[in-house]
Scaffold this active site. Structure first.
Site: not given
Ligand code: CTP
Length: 403
Positions: A205-208, A276
């Site tokens: 995943g990502n930090r958005s 994102a």
């Protein structure tokens, strides 16, 4: 602002009243003629002197008070909007039943302008049958509710009942004055960060946080648009703060978002892809939890590219549609700009909003700088501010660029 609109800020007797000081300050700064009308009990929370200093106007709590000043009929007649924050259960009940026993409820009864309320109370009071009925009645009459949201309450409990943030209240008030420009236009917005599952318990995943995309969706909706939001793993409290008429479609993975985008795009006038999206997904999903292999000092994952949703929509768009996306880049501002301009030429979208991201920039609740470029990478706008202000400016720029 060409003409100074009068906004009345009603203040109920809730602890959240101190936050309303920020709303008043921001409205004054935005050029509105702000009058604050606190209920008598609310003066225990924030006093008259504070409201007077912030608004630059006298403060009245009772109708018989303004001997040489303005009366309730005059205040009501010249108001372009009334926002009540915090709106207690008692105040909602009095507004519902037309009880006018102080200056604020008299003005509300006499006014003929949009009324917005930001409730704040304990969960048990918000969920009580009397409050539910009052809320329903007010909504049926067209009163706009801003929140409440879930979170920590003054009692120490957690739950629904917390007043919406100052930013949210402000943008809803600003929305009253901007309304009409996107009336009935259909807008697709993506927000959040996709998660590509590896096994039943892990994902890439990502930090958005999704906050920026959510603000963009909110601005469009407040200006009359019919918004469909493709939401990738956005916290429910953030989604709960959105106007109820936004259609939220949960799209956890890049593939789900791609499918939903393709399905909805043909009927949309504008698509703003702010999510994102993972560029790669695991080649295989392991149905059992992946186990650590003792003694191995390396672990490899096989990944394959996901579809580029933005580029796909841009390639399919008709001449009456507009597609906008983001370029989230790291490095110095010059590097960020250059990478973003290259991305704009590559993706084929009408507008690319370039922003700088990294450890402390671009993700979450922080101020950001954004540069807008067209398909050829030419600069068409530059903005800075918090996410609400940016969303407002971005939506205005899209309006100018619409085919
Ligand atoms: N995007 C998309 N589909 C993907 C990847 C990105 O639609 N599979 C969209 C994003 O929503 C954003 C824009 O493309 O509007 C740019 O995203 P970004 O992550 O900055 O760029 P990438 O294309 O992923 O390129 P890179 O990671 O190499 O910078």
């Amino acid at each position: 602002m060409s003409e100074r609109h009068r906004v009345i800020v009603g203040v109920g007797a809730g602890i959240a009243a101190y936050k309303t000081t920020n709303v008043v300050r921001a409205l004054v700064k935005a050029g509105f003629d702000v009058w604050v009308i606190p209920t008598p009990d609310s003066l225990k929370m924030v006093g008259e002197v504070t409201w007077q200093a912030l608004s630059g106007h006298p403060v009245y709590t009772q109708v018989d008070e303004p001997k040489s000043g303005v009366g309730h009929i005059e205040l009501a007649r010249d108001a372009s909007a009334i926002v009540v924050a915090p709106a207690t259960a008692d105040l909602l009940a009095r507004i519902t039943h037309g009880i006018a026993n102080d200056m604020l409820t008299n003005v509300i009864l006499a006014a003929n302008c949009p009324l917005l309320v930001a409730p704040a109370m304990h969960t048990s009071m918000w969920q009580n049958a009397s409050t539910r009925d009052n809320v329903q009645t007010l909504q049926d009459r067209g009163v706009r509710f801003i929140g409440p949201v879930k979170g920590a309450l003054s009692s120490g409990d957690q739950g629904i009942g917390r007043m919406a943030s100052e930013d949210t209240i402000l943008s809803e008030v600003l929305g009253v004055f901007a309304s009409g420009s996107w009336q009935n236009q259909k807008i697709l917005v993506s927000a959040g960060g996709t998660r590509e599952p590896l096994d039943p318990v892990r994902f890439l995943g990502n930090r958005s946080s999704g906050r920026f995309g959510v603000e963009i969706a909110r601005q469009f909706a407040l200006q009359g648009a019919k918004v469909t939001l493709l939401a990738a793993n956005i916290e429910s409290s953030l989604l709960a703060s959105l106007p109820a008429d936004i259609t939220v479609i949960p799209t956890a993975t890049a593939a789900q978002m791609h499918r939903a985008a393709l399905e909805h795009f043909p009927t949309m006038q504008v698509a703003v892809m702010a999510a994102a999206v993972a560029d790669y997904q695991p080649v295989e999903f392991q149905t059992q939890k992946i186990k650590k292999i003792p003694g191995e000092n390396q672990f490899s994952l096989q990944l394959r590219p996901t579809a580029d949703i933005l580029a796909d929509l841009a390639s399919k768009k008709r001449t009456d549609q507009l597609v906008a996306g983001f370029a989230a880049e790291t490095g110095s501002w010059e590097q960020v700009l250059q990478l973003g301009q290259e991305k704009a030429r590559r993706k084929g979208a009408d507008i690319i909003f370039i922003n700088q991201v990294g450890e402390s920039a671009g993700f979450g609740d922080v101020a950001t700088k954004v540069c807008a470029v067209d398909q050829q990478g030419r600069q068409i706008g530059q903005f800075a501010g918090d996410k609400t202000q940016l969303a407002n400016q971005l939506v205005a720029l899209i309006r100018e660029q619409i085919p």
